[in-house]
Write a protein that holds these residues in place. Structure first.
Motif, PDB file in Angstrom:
ATOM      1  N   SER A   1       0.849  -1.191   0.000  1.00  0.00           N
ATOM      2  CA  SER A   1       0.000   0.000   0.000  1.00  0.00           C
ATOM      3  C   SER A   1       0.883   1.238   0.000  1.00  0.00           C
ATOM      4  O   SER A   1       2.027   1.206   0.461  1.00  0.00           O
ATOM      5  N   ALA A   2       0.337   2.347  -0.527  1.00  0.00           N
ATOM      6  CA  ALA A   2       1.089   3.605  -0.587  1.00  0.00           C
ATOM      7  C   ALA A   2       0.117   4.752  -0.738  1.00  0.00           C
ATOM      8  O   ALA A   2      -1.077   4.562  -1.044  1.00  0.00           O
ATOM      9  N   ALA A   3       0.598   5.966  -0.523  1.00  0.00           N
ATOM     10  CA  ALA A   3      -0.241   7.154  -0.681  1.00  0.00           C
ATOM     11  C   ALA A   3      -0.646   7.314  -2.144  1.00  0.00           C
ATOM     12  O   ALA A   3       0.114   6.987  -3.061  1.00  0.00           O
ATOM     13  N   ARG A   4      -1.846   7.836  -2.368  1.00  0.00           N
ATOM     14  CA  ARG A   4      -2.365   7.986  -3.721  1.00  0.00           C
ATOM     15  C   ARG A   4      -1.760   9.183  -4.456  1.00  0.00           C
ATOM     16  O   ARG A   4      -1.975   9.344  -5.647  1.00  0.00           O
ATOM     17  N   GLY A   5      -1.040  10.027  -3.779  1.00  0.00           N
ATOM     18  CA  GLY A   5      -0.451  11.172  -4.448  1.00  0.00           C
ATOM     19  C   GLY A   5       0.886  11.511  -3.851  1.00  0.00           C
ATOM     20  O   GLY A   5       1.923  10.968  -4.217  1.00  0.00           O
ATOM     21  N   ALA A   6       0.857  12.422  -2.894  1.00  0.00           N
ATOM     22  CA  ALA A   6       2.108  12.850  -2.263  1.00  0.00           C
ATOM     23  C   ALA A   6       2.755  11.687  -1.528  1.00  0.00           C
ATOM     24  O   ALA A   6       2.087  10.844  -0.944  1.00  0.00           O
ATOM     25  N   HIS A   7       4.089  11.628  -1.568  1.00  0.00           N
ATOM     26  CA  HIS A   7       4.787  10.566  -0.854  1.00  0.00           C
ATOM     27  C   HIS A   7       5.706  11.121   0.228  1.00  0.00           C
ATOM     28  O   HIS A   7       6.370  10.355   0.910  1.00  0.00           O
ATOM     29  N   THR A   8       5.776  12.426   0.347  1.00  0.00           N
ATOM     30  CA  THR A   8       6.541  13.059   1.422  1.00  0.00           C
ATOM     31  C   THR A   8       5.794  14.294   1.912  1.00  0.00           C
ATOM     32  O   THR A   8       4.889  14.794   1.241  1.00  0.00           O
ATOM     33  N   LEU A   9       6.187  14.791   3.069  1.00  0.00           N
ATOM     34  CA  LEU A   9       5.648  16.047   3.604  1.00  0.00           C
ATOM     35  C   LEU A   9       6.790  17.042   3.758  1.00  0.00           C
ATOM     36  O   LEU A   9       7.866  16.697   4.248  1.00  0.00           O
ATOM     37  N   TYR A  10       6.541  18.266   3.328  1.00  0.00           N
ATOM     38  CA  TYR A  10       7.538  19.316   3.526  1.00  0.00           C
ATOM     39  C   TYR A  10       6.898  20.653   3.904  1.00  0.00           C
ATOM     40  O   TYR A  10       7.588  21.564   4.347  1.00  0.00           O
ATOM     41  N   ALA A  11       5.578  20.787   3.730  1.00  0.00           N
ATOM     42  CA  ALA A  11       4.929  22.076   3.951  1.00  0.00           C
ATOM     43  C   ALA A  11       3.856  22.027   5.031  1.00  0.00           C
ATOM     44  O   ALA A  11       3.114  22.998   5.204  1.00  0.00           O
ATOM     45  N   LEU A  12       3.737  20.924   5.769  1.00  0.00           N
ATOM     46  CA  LEU A  12       2.708  20.815   6.798  1.00  0.00           C
ATOM     47  C   LEU A  12       2.908  21.917   7.828  1.00  0.00           C
ATOM     48  O   LEU A  12       3.972  22.040   8.430  1.00  0.00           O
ATOM     49  N   ASP A  13       1.873  22.728   8.032  1.00  0.00           N
ATOM     50  CA  ASP A  13       1.949  23.903   8.899  1.00  0.00           C
ATOM     51  C   ASP A  13       2.228  23.490  10.352  1.00  0.00           C
ATOM     52  O   ASP A  13       1.450  22.747  10.943  1.00  0.00           O
ATOM     53  N   PRO A  14       3.318  23.975  10.944  1.00  0.00           N
ATOM     54  CA  PRO A  14       3.611  23.615  12.337  1.00  0.00           C
ATOM     55  C   PRO A  14       2.501  24.020  13.303  1.00  0.00           C
ATOM     56  O   PRO A  14       2.271  23.333  14.307  1.00  0.00           O
ATOM     57  N   ARG A  15       1.807  25.125  13.014  1.00  0.00           N
ATOM     58  CA  ARG A  15       0.716  25.543  13.894  1.00  0.00           C
ATOM     59  C   ARG A  15      -0.459  24.585  13.816  1.00  0.00           C
ATOM     60  O   ARG A  15      -1.137  24.330  14.814  1.00  0.00           O
ATOM     61  N   VAL A  16      -0.720  24.034  12.646  1.00  0.00           N
ATOM     62  CA  VAL A  16      -1.779  23.022  12.514  1.00  0.00           C
ATOM     63  C   VAL A  16      -1.421  21.791  13.336  1.00  0.00           C
ATOM     64  O   VAL A  16      -2.256  21.240  14.057  1.00  0.00           O
ATOM     65  N   VAL A  17      -0.160  21.362  13.245  1.00  0.00           N
ATOM     66  CA  VAL A  17       0.289  20.204  14.014  1.00  0.00           C
ATOM     67  C   VAL A  17       0.113  20.452  15.504  1.00  0.00           C
ATOM     68  O   VAL A  17      -0.372  19.583  16.252  1.00  0.00           O
ATOM     69  N   SER A  18       0.501  21.658  15.952  1.00  0.00           N
ATOM     70  CA  SER A  18       0.435  21.984  17.380  1.00  0.00           C
ATOM     71  C   SER A  18      -0.995  22.217  17.857  1.00  0.00           C
ATOM     72  O   SER A  18      -1.440  21.631  18.850  1.00  0.00           O
ATOM     73  N   GLU A  19      -1.728  23.082  17.154  1.00  0.00           N
ATOM     74  CA  GLU A  19      -3.054  23.498  17.616  1.00  0.00           C
ATOM     75  C   GLU A  19      -4.090  22.386  17.523  1.00  0.00           C
ATOM     76  O   GLU A  19      -5.036  22.344  18.318  1.00  0.00           O
ATOM     77  N   LEU A  20      -3.924  21.490  16.554  1.00  0.00           N
ATOM     78  CA  LEU A  20      -4.855  20.356  16.442  1.00  0.00           C
ATOM     79  C   LEU A  20      -4.311  19.097  17.116  1.00  0.00           C
ATOM     80  O   LEU A  20      -4.901  18.027  16.992  1.00  0.00           O
ATOM     81  N   LYS A  21      -3.167  19.260  17.799  1.00  0.00           N
ATOM     82  CA  LYS A  21      -2.580  18.167  18.602  1.00  0.00           C
ATOM     83  C   LYS A  21      -2.419  16.889  17.781  1.00  0.00           C
ATOM     84  O   LYS A  21      -2.788  15.787  18.202  1.00  0.00           O
TER      85      LYS A  21
END
Length: 485
Positions: free
Chosen positions: A55-75
């Motif tokens: 199995s694999a992701a249907r599109g993106a295979h890496t992350l480089y732009a994920l917003d740090p505030r989204v990661v923090s604020e949405l835990k």
């Protein structure tokens, strides 16, 4: 008979952007409905099943732009988002075995570059420092709702770079074709041409991003890209959002100059004073007159024949590259000559594949073995400058594309074709790209707001460069919430 329901906010599109937007609205106490046309959430982070335990992701295979505030604020970390490796080095593969490895450590990178050019090796630390300094100066514009452009020396640099293509900008710094060809791949995001203005600015934008506290890093989530979807889905559920799959928003309901709800394809009408759209083409939900003449012209101008395509290879064993030893748990770029970018773009504009194609790939199973049976692997390749509307159609093009991608990688990894047990090629999204310099230099508010009151963009195309980020969702939700106070 159609049903009628009332909400405080409706989100259209259940990819990572839509899920983030819904979670933010729900956290603010809004009664939220999220509509996803497909039977699963996740969009490009959704799972493609290659059979036999792969199995694999249907599109993106890496992350480089994920917003740090989204990661923090949405835990999201508490909800399962982890990174196996915090950063993947960029490796430019070469047929002569003299691969270039671009790491965070400037000294190690310079040593790799020196094999091709001592002058470029000495220039590299200065280039990286200037790139990262300008990228940080651009964060207020790119990360906030109403941030400003930098001033002083940074503004002068920005004015120059914004008028340049990536190739011209890199030419002003370096002489080595091997180095420039490796760096150019990341400049072609969002249907951009490395020869045209905007692509140099795209390199600055990438350098402004942050993953796991590291500026300009690229990472793979532990457990695959679906882990990000699961974390956002949990955040939205815990915020009390109503989440529906298999429900396509057919059109927006308007009341004068403001949005009033969404008409669902099933005939159901859902009403809300706020609608956030994560779909690629907002125009499909509105009558042309509602968008205004200026917006219609923008849409026509942005239509692009260039596309990115993901090719997934299920492998019985890991590939092996000759030449300078490089860790397989890297991000690889296969584009040995700069002319490959131009020739691939010209061919794509004519609806055909170029003789050679820029390719980037990773082997995510080296970070997460759960994606394949024991000892076996997934190779996930991103192919640039493929025709969005091929002359012969996608059914025919996929076969040709698979043959070319395998042959290109096998030239550096002998025996690759014998290890392949399955190949999956994912057709490109019906995107709006390419992006433009004016779009990249607008504030977050300008990118998410529309001329219709209460209607906001929150998807990848509301980012300066299309990417899995969630930042546009965060900004759109904040503006929508503030507008109701």
């Amino acid at each position: 008979m159609s049903a009628h329901h009332a909400y405080d906010a409706i989100v259209i599109g259940g990819d990572t952007s839509g899920l983030a937007a819904a979670a933010y609205l729900g956290k603010a106490g809004k009664r939220v409905l999220l509509l996803e046309a497909q039977d699963k959430f996740g969009g490009r982070c959704g799972v493609a099943n290659l059979g036999d335990g792969f199995s694999a992701a249907r599109g993106a295979h890496t992350l480089y732009a994920l917003d740090p505030r989204v990661v923090s604020e949405l835990k999201l970390a508490r909800r399962g988002l982890r990174f196996e490796g915090r950063e993947l080095a960029l490796t430019g593969l070469r047929g002569d075995g003299k691969h270039i490895v671009i790491r965070r450590d400037a000294h190690d990178t310079a040593s790799s570059i020196a094999v091709h050019s001592q002058r470029d090796a000495e220039t590299w630390p200065r280039f990286r420092t200037e790139l990262f300094d300008l990228a940080r100066a651009m964060r207020p514009l790119w990360w906030e709702s109403r941030g400003d452009l930098p001033s002083g020396a940074e503004k002068q640099k920005l004015d120059r770079i914004a008028r340049m293509g990536a190739l011209a900008w890199l030419d002003s710094w370096f002489e080595s074709e091997a180095l420039k060809a490796s760096l150019c791949f990341d400049a072609a995001d969002g249907g951009l041409s490395v020869l045209e203005p905007g692509s140099a600015l795209a390199l600055v934008w990438r350098a402004a991003q942050e993953i796991s506290g590291l500026q300009g890093a690229v990472a793979i989530p532990q457990g695959g890209m679906a882990v990000l979807t699961d974390a956002l889905l949990l955040a939205a559920k815990e915020a009390g959002c109503e989440l529906r799959t298999g429900m396509r928003g057919e059109s927006l309901i308007l009341d004068g100059g403001r949005v009033a709800g969404v008409q669902i394809q099933s005939g159901e009408a859902c009403f809300a004073p706020i609608v956030l759209s994560a779909v690629r083409r907002l125009s499909t939900l509105l009558p042309p007159a509602a968008l205004g003449i200026a917006h219609q012209r923008t849409m026509a101008r942005r239509a692009s024949p260039l596309a990115d395509v993901t090719v997934l290879l299920a492998l019985r064993s890991a590939p092996s590259f000759g030449g300078v030893a490089v860790p397989l748990a890297n991000r690889f770029v296969l584009a040995e000559k700069l002319e490959i970018y131009g020739s691939a773009e010209m061919a794509a504009r004519e609806g055909r594949l170029g003789d050679e194609l820029p390719i980037s790939f990773v082997i995510p199973t080296l970070s997460d073995s759960s994606l394949a049976p024991p000892g076996q692997h997934i190779l996930s390749a991103l192919v640039r400058s493929v025709p969005r509307h091929p002359v012969e159609g996608w059914a025919v093009l996929k076969k040709d594309l698979a043959t070319r991608v395998v042959a290109a990688i096998e030239r550096l990894a002998p025996g690759l074709s014998r290890a392949i047990s399955n190949i999956e090629i994912l057709s490109p999204d019906n995107d709006e790209g390419p992006i433009t310099v004016p779009h990249m230099l607008t504030s977050g508010a300008e990118r998410v707001e529309t001329r219709i009151a209460g209607l906001f963009r929150c998807g990848a195309n509301a980012e300066p460069v299309p990417a899995i980020s969630g930042r546009a969702a965060r900004i759109a939700a904040a503006i929508a919430i503030a507008g109701q106070r």
